[in-house]
Enzyme design. Structure first.
Site, short mmCIF file in Angstrom:
data_model
loop_
_atom_site.label_atom_id
_atom_site.label_comp_id
_atom_site.label_asym_id
_atom_site.label_seq_id
_atom_site.Cartn_x
_atom_site.Cartn_y
_atom_site.Cartn_z
NE ARG A 43 9.86 8.54 -59.85
CZ ARG A 43 8.79 9.14 -59.61
NH1 ARG A 43 7.74 8.74 -59.77
NH2 ARG A 43 9.12 10.23 -58.84
NE ARG A 75 11.61 14.96 -58.16
CZ ARG A 75 10.29 15.51 -58.41
NH1 ARG A 75 10.40 16.77 -58.50
NH2 ARG A 75 9.57 14.86 -58.82
NE ARG A 134 6.01 20.47 -60.37
CZ ARG A 134 5.82 19.14 -60.52
NH1 ARG A 134 4.73 18.57 -61.23
NH2 ARG A 134 6.93 18.55 -59.88
CE LYS A 185 5.62 10.42 -64.47
NZ LYS A 185 5.64 11.50 -63.68
NE ARG A 206 5.56 19.19 -55.70
CZ ARG A 206 5.39 18.02 -56.51
NH1 ARG A 206 4.14 18.06 -57.15
NH2 ARG A 206 6.13 17.18 -56.67
P1 AMP Z 1 6.24 12.47 -57.53
O1 AMP Z 1 5.26 13.21 -56.99
O2 AMP Z 1 6.05 11.33 -58.51
O3 AMP Z 1 7.56 13.21 -58.48
O4 AMP Z 1 7.18 11.80 -56.55
C1 AMP Z 1 7.89 12.63 -55.48
C2 AMP Z 1 8.78 11.68 -54.87
O5 AMP Z 1 8.54 10.60 -54.25
C3 AMP Z 1 10.12 11.43 -55.82
O6 AMP Z 1 10.85 12.23 -55.95
C4 AMP Z 1 10.67 10.06 -55.05
O7 AMP Z 1 11.37 10.41 -53.90
C5 AMP Z 1 9.46 9.40 -54.35
N1 AMP Z 1 8.96 8.43 -55.26
C6 AMP Z 1 7.66 8.44 -56.08
N2 AMP Z 1 7.34 7.39 -56.63
C7 AMP Z 1 8.38 6.62 -56.47
C8 AMP Z 1 8.83 5.31 -56.98
N3 AMP Z 1 7.90 4.67 -57.71
N4 AMP Z 1 10.06 4.90 -56.67
C9 AMP Z 1 10.79 5.36 -55.82
N5 AMP Z 1 10.34 6.77 -55.17
C10 AMP Z 1 9.23 7.33 -55.64
#
Ligand code: AMP
Length: 189
Positions: A88, A140, A127, A13, A129
């Site tokens: 989320r 996750r 990936r 996404k 990371r």
């Molecule tokens: P992402 O790059 O979207 O996978 O986000 C990386 C990390 O940021 C996640 O594992 C969460 O720890 C935090 N994070 C991102 N978006 C949110 C959200 N809407 N609510 C809570 N934590 C978030």
């Protein structure tokens, strides 16, 4: 157009959000990126968020909400945005809806990316990371099921949920997204 993308980690996404935002000429807002930036800059939000992010847990709602509300109030979001990674959880979605309806700018659509769990594991493994190590990935994915799946019901109830198949080439998936937007607005994008 105000669009949110919902999907498990590794569903593609983020890549599609960048493509769509460029295509529509609106900003791409990724809460993951905004949070990582806040961590790098060691802002108050970054300091609060870092311990959660390192262990793959969700950052508390009030921290993320604050970050998002500030960002969507900026002038470049006036014509809309593609939001990636937020909301989320149902509480985040509810507070976001309240915030947007006060501003008179409700969401137009929530697009769900559906991808099988094994495909997600394969993608995340390649990936490489820091937050993509196996245990964190597992956490996750289960968290997505537990916390984010109810979000789909929430947007379904609001009548703005559209689901697309997340498997395919970049172009195929983009085309599905464009069809969704066309069906909603009547405009070819
Ligand atoms: P992402 O790059 O979207 O996978 O986000 C990386 C990390 O940021 C996640 O594992 C969460 O720890 C935090 N994070 C991102 N978006 C949110 C959200 N809407 N609510 C809570 N934590 C978030």
């Amino acid at each position: 157009m105000r669009i949110v993308f919902i999907g498990p980690p590794g569903a593609g996404k983020g890549t599609q959000a960048v493509r769509l935002s460029e295509h529509l000429g609106v900003p791409h807002l990724s809460t993951g990126e905004l949070l990582r930036e806040a961590c790098r800059l060691k802002t108050a939000i970054g300091v609060q968020a870092s311990e959660y992010m390192e262990s793959g847990r969700l950052v508390p709602d009030d921290v993320v909400n604050q970050l998002v509300f500030q960002r969507v109030a900026e002038p470049d979001c006036g014509d809309g945005y593609v939001m990636d990674g937020f909301p989320r959880t149902v509480p985040q979605a509810e507070v976001f809806d309240d915030f947007l309806s006060l501003k008179g700018t409700p969401l137009n659509v929530a697009i769900e990316f559906r991808v099988r769990e094994q495909d997600l594991r394969d993608r995340l493994a390649s990936r490489g990371r820091h937050d993509d190590v196996v245990e964190v990935v597992q956490f996750r994915l289960s968290e997505y099921d537990a916390v984010t799946t109810p979000l789909l019901n929430y947007y379904q109830g609001r009548g703005i949920l559209r689901t697309i198949n997340g498997i395919g080439t970049l172009e195929e998936v983009s085309e599905r997204i464009h069809s969704v937007i066309h069906a909603i607005t009547g405009r070819r994008v």
